[in-house]
Write a protein that holds these residues in place. Structure first.
Motif, PDB file in Angstrom:
ATOM      1  N   HIS A 179      48.927  17.140  22.482  1.00 25.60           N
ATOM      2  CA  HIS A 179      50.357  16.893  22.352  1.00 25.60           C
ATOM      3  C   HIS A 179      51.085  17.833  23.300  1.00 25.60           C
ATOM      4  O   HIS A 179      50.738  19.014  23.392  1.00 25.60           O
ATOM      5  CB  HIS A 179      50.848  17.185  20.934  1.00 25.60           C
ATOM      6  CG  HIS A 179      50.215  16.330  19.884  1.00 25.60           C
ATOM      7  ND1 HIS A 179      50.828  15.243  19.334  1.00 25.60           N
ATOM      8  CD2 HIS A 179      49.014  16.420  19.266  1.00 25.60           C
ATOM      9  CE1 HIS A 179      50.048  14.690  18.429  1.00 25.60           C
ATOM     10  NE2 HIS A 179      48.928  15.389  18.362  1.00 25.60           N
ATOM     11  N   TYR A 180      52.073  17.316  23.954  1.00 24.95           N
ATOM     12  CA  TYR A 180      52.804  18.161  24.894  1.00 24.95           C
ATOM     13  C   TYR A 180      54.219  17.633  25.025  1.00 24.95           C
ATOM     14  O   TYR A 180      54.442  16.430  25.045  1.00 24.95           O
ATOM     15  CB  TYR A 180      52.117  18.152  26.261  1.00 24.95           C
ATOM     16  CG  TYR A 180      52.407  19.384  27.102  1.00 24.95           C
ATOM     17  CD1 TYR A 180      53.515  19.433  27.923  1.00 24.95           C
ATOM     18  CD2 TYR A 180      51.563  20.484  27.063  1.00 24.95           C
ATOM     19  CE1 TYR A 180      53.792  20.552  28.692  1.00 24.95           C
ATOM     20  CE2 TYR A 180      51.818  21.605  27.835  1.00 24.95           C
ATOM     21  CZ  TYR A 180      52.940  21.627  28.650  1.00 24.95           C
ATOM     22  OH  TYR A 180      53.200  22.735  29.400  1.00 24.95           O
ATOM     23  N   ALA A 181      55.173  18.551  25.110  1.00 23.17           N
ATOM     24  CA  ALA A 181      56.557  18.162  25.348  1.00 23.17           C
ATOM     25  C   ALA A 181      56.688  17.670  26.776  1.00 23.17           C
ATOM     26  O   ALA A 181      56.428  18.410  27.719  1.00 23.17           O
ATOM     27  CB  ALA A 181      57.489  19.342  25.095  1.00 23.17           C
ATOM     28  N   MET A 182      57.061  16.406  26.939  1.00 23.59           N
ATOM     29  CA  MET A 182      57.164  15.804  28.263  1.00 23.59           C
ATOM     30  C   MET A 182      58.573  16.013  28.799  1.00 23.59           C
ATOM     31  O   MET A 182      59.531  15.404  28.313  1.00 23.59           O
ATOM     32  CB  MET A 182      56.833  14.314  28.189  1.00 23.59           C
ATOM     33  CG  MET A 182      55.447  14.029  27.636  1.00 23.59           C
ATOM     34  SD  MET A 182      55.130  12.261  27.394  1.00 23.59           S
ATOM     35  CE  MET A 182      55.040  11.713  29.098  1.00 23.59           C
ATOM     36  N   GLN A 183      58.700  16.890  29.790  1.00 22.87           N
ATOM     37  CA  GLN A 183      59.996  17.098  30.413  1.00 22.87           C
ATOM     38  C   GLN A 183      60.268  15.952  31.379  1.00 22.87           C
ATOM     39  O   GLN A 183      59.421  15.600  32.196  1.00 22.87           O
ATOM     40  CB  GLN A 183      60.034  18.438  31.133  1.00 22.87           C
ATOM     41  CG  GLN A 183      60.026  19.623  30.183  1.00 22.87           C
ATOM     42  CD  GLN A 183      60.585  20.881  30.816  1.00 22.87           C
ATOM     43  OE1 GLN A 183      61.242  20.835  31.846  1.00 22.87           O
ATOM     44  NE2 GLN A 183      60.328  22.009  30.188  1.00 22.87           N
ATOM     45  N   LEU A 184      61.447  15.380  31.260  1.00 22.73           N
ATOM     46  CA  LEU A 184      61.787  14.240  32.091  1.00 22.73           C
ATOM     47  C   LEU A 184      62.032  14.685  33.529  1.00 22.73           C
ATOM     48  O   LEU A 184      62.586  15.757  33.776  1.00 22.73           O
ATOM     49  CB  LEU A 184      63.031  13.536  31.541  1.00 22.73           C
ATOM     50  CG  LEU A 184      62.970  13.100  30.066  1.00 22.73           C
ATOM     51  CD1 LEU A 184      64.202  12.276  29.713  1.00 22.73           C
ATOM     52  CD2 LEU A 184      61.705  12.306  29.771  1.00 22.73           C
ATOM     53  N   GLN A 185      61.630  13.848  34.471  1.00 23.97           N
ATOM     54  CA  GLN A 185      61.879  14.147  35.879  1.00 23.97           C
ATOM     55  C   GLN A 185      63.374  14.189  36.166  1.00 23.97           C
ATOM     56  O   GLN A 185      63.838  14.991  36.973  1.00 23.97           O
ATOM     57  CB  GLN A 185      61.205  13.086  36.758  1.00 23.97           C
ATOM     58  CG  GLN A 185      59.689  13.015  36.606  1.00 23.97           C
ATOM     59  CD  GLN A 185      58.985  14.262  37.112  1.00 23.97           C
ATOM     60  OE1 GLN A 185      59.345  14.787  38.152  1.00 23.97           O
ATOM     61  NE2 GLN A 185      58.005  14.736  36.371  1.00 23.97           N
ATOM     62  N   GLU A 186      64.121  13.339  35.490  1.00 22.15           N
ATOM     63  CA  GLU A 186      65.580  13.356  35.572  1.00 22.15           C
ATOM     64  C   GLU A 186      66.142  13.210  34.164  1.00 22.15           C
ATOM     65  O   GLU A 186      65.640  12.418  33.365  1.00 22.15           O
ATOM     66  CB  GLU A 186      66.095  12.208  36.451  1.00 22.15           C
ATOM     67  CG  GLU A 186      65.697  12.314  37.913  1.00 22.15           C
ATOM     68  CD  GLU A 186      66.274  11.180  38.739  1.00 22.15           C
ATOM     69  OE1 GLU A 186      66.997  10.333  38.162  1.00 22.15           O
ATOM     70  OE2 GLU A 186      66.009  11.135  39.949  1.00 22.15           O
ATOM     71  N   GLU A 187      67.176  13.984  33.847  1.00 19.90           N
ATOM     72  CA  GLU A 187      67.795  13.895  32.530  1.00 19.90           C
ATOM     73  C   GLU A 187      68.390  12.503  32.327  1.00 19.90           C
ATOM     74  O   GLU A 187      68.906  11.887  33.255  1.00 19.90           O
ATOM     75  CB  GLU A 187      68.878  14.961  32.387  1.00 19.90           C
ATOM     76  CG  GLU A 187      68.335  16.381  32.422  1.00 19.90           C
ATOM     77  CD  GLU A 187      69.432  17.434  32.376  1.00 19.90           C
ATOM     78  OE1 GLU A 187      70.614  17.052  32.519  1.00 19.90           O
ATOM     79  OE2 GLU A 187      69.108  18.625  32.214  1.00 19.90           O
ATOM     80  N   ARG A 188      68.307  12.023  31.083  1.00 19.10           N
ATOM     81  CA  ARG A 188      68.793  10.678  30.756  1.00 19.10           C
ATOM     82  C   ARG A 188      69.957  10.761  29.787  1.00 19.10           C
ATOM     83  O   ARG A 188      69.883  11.458  28.770  1.00 19.10           O
ATOM     84  CB  ARG A 188      67.658   9.848  30.161  1.00 19.10           C
ATOM     85  CG  ARG A 188      66.573   9.488  31.146  1.00 19.10           C
ATOM     86  CD  ARG A 188      66.987   8.342  32.044  1.00 19.10           C
ATOM     87  NE  ARG A 188      67.203   7.139  31.249  1.00 19.10           N
ATOM     88  CZ  ARG A 188      66.218   6.311  30.895  1.00 19.10           C
ATOM     89  NH1 ARG A 188      64.973   6.548  31.276  1.00 19.10           N
ATOM     90  NH2 ARG A 188      66.479   5.235  30.185  1.00 19.10           N
ATOM     91  N   THR A 189      71.013  10.012  30.084  1.00 17.75           N
ATOM     92  CA  THR A 189      72.192   9.970  29.218  1.00 17.75           C
ATOM     93  C   THR A 189      72.020   8.887  28.160  1.00 17.75           C
ATOM     94  O   THR A 189      71.690   7.739  28.479  1.00 17.75           O
ATOM     95  CB  THR A 189      73.459   9.694  30.039  1.00 17.75           C
ATOM     96  OG1 THR A 189      73.642  10.749  30.985  1.00 17.75           O
ATOM     97  CG2 THR A 189      74.681   9.621  29.135  1.00 17.75           C
ATOM     98  N   ILE A 190      72.264   9.252  26.906  1.00  8.97           N
ATOM     99  CA  ILE A 190      72.304   8.293  25.796  1.00  8.97           C
ATOM    100  C   ILE A 190      73.736   8.260  25.280  1.00  8.97           C
ATOM    101  O   ILE A 190      74.296   9.300  24.912  1.00  8.97           O
ATOM    102  CB  ILE A 190      71.337   8.683  24.672  1.00  8.97           C
ATOM    103  CG1 ILE A 190      69.890   8.614  25.177  1.00  8.97           C
ATOM    104  CG2 ILE A 190      71.512   7.772  23.466  1.00  8.97           C
ATOM    105  CD1 ILE A 190      68.855   9.009  24.141  1.00  8.97           C
TER     106      ILE A 190
END
Length: 664
Positions: free
Chosen positions: A466-477
């Motif tokens: 298990h690993y926290a997957m850091q996004l390549q680019e931040e995503r807006t919700i």
């Protein structure tokens, strides 16, 4: 005069043509090597390859060490391998534990000091074959009295059917090394008796993780826990309350590192550190904080047992999530999670440790530590975490013997509207949570009438990593968006139905979204509406059916019963004859039918969107673009064509001049 001009022109064209022919005759690897050499102009070799943002030991003894850098602009990965051997070494990638499809690099340094690399492929139980196209480029190779070092570069996607594209998803890394160099290029003893082999899961495409810069910038809060596992305890969840020691000023959490003992690597499966926020508007808030202070002096209780204090349920905001395979995590430099409810008031956290004793060892003592980093230099944005996915309750079930079964959970706009700013939130990290049956997890993102690219998708999920997957680019919700978490399972190893729960034999379908700016919502999940469950399973009525839509503050699955003979729901399901059930229709109804959302605020407080019904939104599905081929292959063709066009264009430009000279 014109003779001289013509001769000069023809000489120019001949030179251009010769350069063009030379460029055409250069191999792909030769052009790639020129590309690598160009990076070294004006730089010392040791200055270029000293530091990489990522590193990991692939074996337990640290004899095979990997460091790497990902260049997102050039779509390349640079890998530095250091192995304790003077023979050959191998590094491979596989999509799963089965090792049926291995993409392998082999390398060695011969007695003359020359480095050799080979691009291979094949099943992991045989010596892999040489690729038709060699895509690794050797940058540096050397050895000393004990170790071999190799630095290589490769495109993330080589467009080679014999290679695996390197994506931001789980990959099993295979390592191997032998004591001697191969006698020749085709005599590699990959499966020889003297070869050492192993594997480890890693996420290669993570953004660089900033380390705490100096003792002045960060402080360390050290947590630890010890637990003894008995032979009859296959799995144990142990919970205890801890008090954060700093109260003088607000601080931000910025990262952590796990500290292992000899036994924790084998028996510690997962850790979650939950913030015990409570509801400051509640009349009982002060008394709850006093009880938490008392619990902090105790050893703790088994999680979700009758002995666990009810106050533990107010600890529902995940701050740190760790699981097997990870070593630690860092927050991006512009965000930090506030640790104190307010200045001058102690913060309390619930430590939930999941111990695994599947081998049924007797009287195993497990110790571990956690170094939590925090800073008084407050970051620009305050962060928080939120669960999305399938609610942990009675409605999730996976029949036995299925090689493909999908479960879903929705986070609808009705939940997200509660407390979220109009401009939305920015997600920068996702942690996927499931157990042993899970094979694929995808977090889908819908907006208006279309589906956006998934927040994350792991096609090779493995519960042992298990690993926290850091996004390549931040995503807006945005508050009007809809998030759906889909999990695919393989239950062919089970003879009974698998239900939702925290135990090792249960299943989950959850994702933890780390985001900013911080707001109050900490859980946005859903489960199958009980009327749908009754219809597909042929159940007339549940006990206390009128209360099933009421959100419970407890994280423990509800004990659901049928009125007839007070039958336990799980016992009823396990009594079904699955061969007589239309399983495809059941899966369709449970995953795509009506769901009921569970929306929870920090402190175990239900949000306003209680009893909210939801399902898949009507939206055009997202179509992923095809993976692009390596830029250098395209450049090679373009360069050759450009050279030809340039020579021809030059001829067209000077032709009138030549004709004029000849005419004169």
């Amino acid at each position: 005069m014109w003779n001289v001009t013509l001769l000069l022109l023809l000489a120019t064209l001949r030179i251009s043509g010769a350069e063009d022919v030379t460029a055409k005759n250069k191999t792909y690897l030769e052009q790639r090597q020129e590309h690598e050499d160009s990076k070294m102009v004006g730089m010392e070799e040791e200055d270029v390859y000293l530091s990489h943002p990522h590193s990991a030991a692939l074996d337990p003894d640290g004899k095979f060490h990997l460091s790497w850098t990902v260049d997102s602009n050039s779509q390349e990965i640079t890998i530095e391998v250091v192995a304790e051997t003077l023979g050959w070494l191998a590094l491979g990638f596989s999509p799963s534990e089965a090792l049926t499809d291995v993409d392998l690099l082999t390398a060695w340094v011969d007695d003359e000091g020359t480095g050799h690399i080979q691009d291979r492929h094949g099943p992991g139980d045989k010596t892999p074959q040489m690729d038709d196209q060699q895509d690794w480029r050797l940058v540096r190779a050397s050895e000393n009295d004990t170790h071999t070092l190799v630095v290589v570069v490769r495109d993330l996607n080589t467009c080679d059917d014999q290679d695996l594209p390197l994506l931001n998803t789980t990959k099993r890394l295979i390592y191997a090394y032998g004591a001697t160099d191969p006698a020749n290029a085709t005599s590699l003893e990959y499966l020889g008796a003297d070869a050492s082999r192993g594997s480890r899961y890693l996420l290669l495409l993570q953004p660089p993780a900033p380390l705490p810069t100096s003792p002045e910038d960060t402080r360390t809060w050290s947590l630890s826990q010890s637990h003894s596992l008995a032979k009859d305890q296959r799995a144990v969840h142990w919970c205890n309350i801890v008090r954060f020691p700093h109260v003088e000023s607000q601080v931000h959490y910025v990262g952590f590192d796990i500290q292992h003992s000899e036994t924790s690597r084998a028996h510690l499966h997962q850790l979650t550190i939950w913030e015990c926020a409570g509801d400051p508007n509640s009349a009982a808030y002060r008394q709850e904080r006093e009880r938490l202070m008392h619990y902090a002096s105790q050893q703790g209780h088994e999680c979700y047992s009758p002995n666990m204090p009810l106050d533990y349920n107010s600890c529902n905001n995940p701050v740190i999530v760790w699981a097997t395979g990870a070593e630690g995590a860092r927050e991006p430099t512009h965000v930090g999670l506030p640790m104190l409810p307010k200045v001058g008031e102690y913060a309390f956290f619930l430590v939930e440790a999941h111990y695994d004793n599947s081998l049924m060892a007797d009287s195993i003592g497990v110790q571990w530590g956690l170094d939590v980093y925090y800073t008084e230099q407050l970051r620009e944005f305050e962060s928080a975490s939120m669960f999305v996915g399938n609610t942990i309750n009675f409605a999730m079930l996976i029949p036995p013997g299925r090689d493909h079964w999908t479960a879903t959970g929705h986070c609808p706009a009705g939940c997200l509207l509660d407390g979220m700013p109009e401009t939305g939130i920015k997600v920068y990290q996702v942690f996927l949570k499931a157990h042993a049956l899970a094979r694929n997890i995808r977090v889908r993102h819908f907006r208006d009438d279309k589906e956006l690219p998934p927040l994350v998708q792991d096609d090779y999920y493995d519960s042992n990593f298990h690993y926290a997957m850091q996004l390549q680019e931040e995503r807006t919700i945005l508050p009007s968006d809809h998030i759906t978490t889909e999990c695919t399972y393989d239950s062919t190893s089970r003879s009974n139905t698998t239900f939702s729960g925290y135990g090792a034999d249960s299943e989950l379908c959850l994702a933890v979204l780390s985001y900013y700016p911080r707001h109050s919502l900490v859980e946005c999940t859903s489960s199958t509406y009980h009327d749908v469950l009754k219809e597909v399973l042929g159940i007339k009525q549940f006990q206390n059916e009128q209360n099933l839509l009421v959100t419970s503050q407890s994280r423990e699955p509800m004990d659901l019963r049928l009125p007839k003979r007070n039958t336990d729901f799980r016992a009823f399901v396990n009594g079904l004859t699955w061969s007589e059930v239309d399983l495809e229709a059941l899966e369709e109804q449970l995953s795509r039918g009506t769901h009921v959302a569970r929306c929870m605020r920090r402190g175990g407080v239900p949000a306003q969107a209680i009893k909210l019904k939801t399902s898949y939104p009507e939206a055009a599905p997202y179509a992923a673009p095809e993976l692009a081929c390596p830029r250098m292959l395209g450049q090679k063709i373009q360069h050759a064509g450009a050279s030809s066009v340039s020579a021809f264009s030059l001829l067209l430009l000077v032709a009138p001049v030549l004709l004029a000279l000849v005419w004169q």
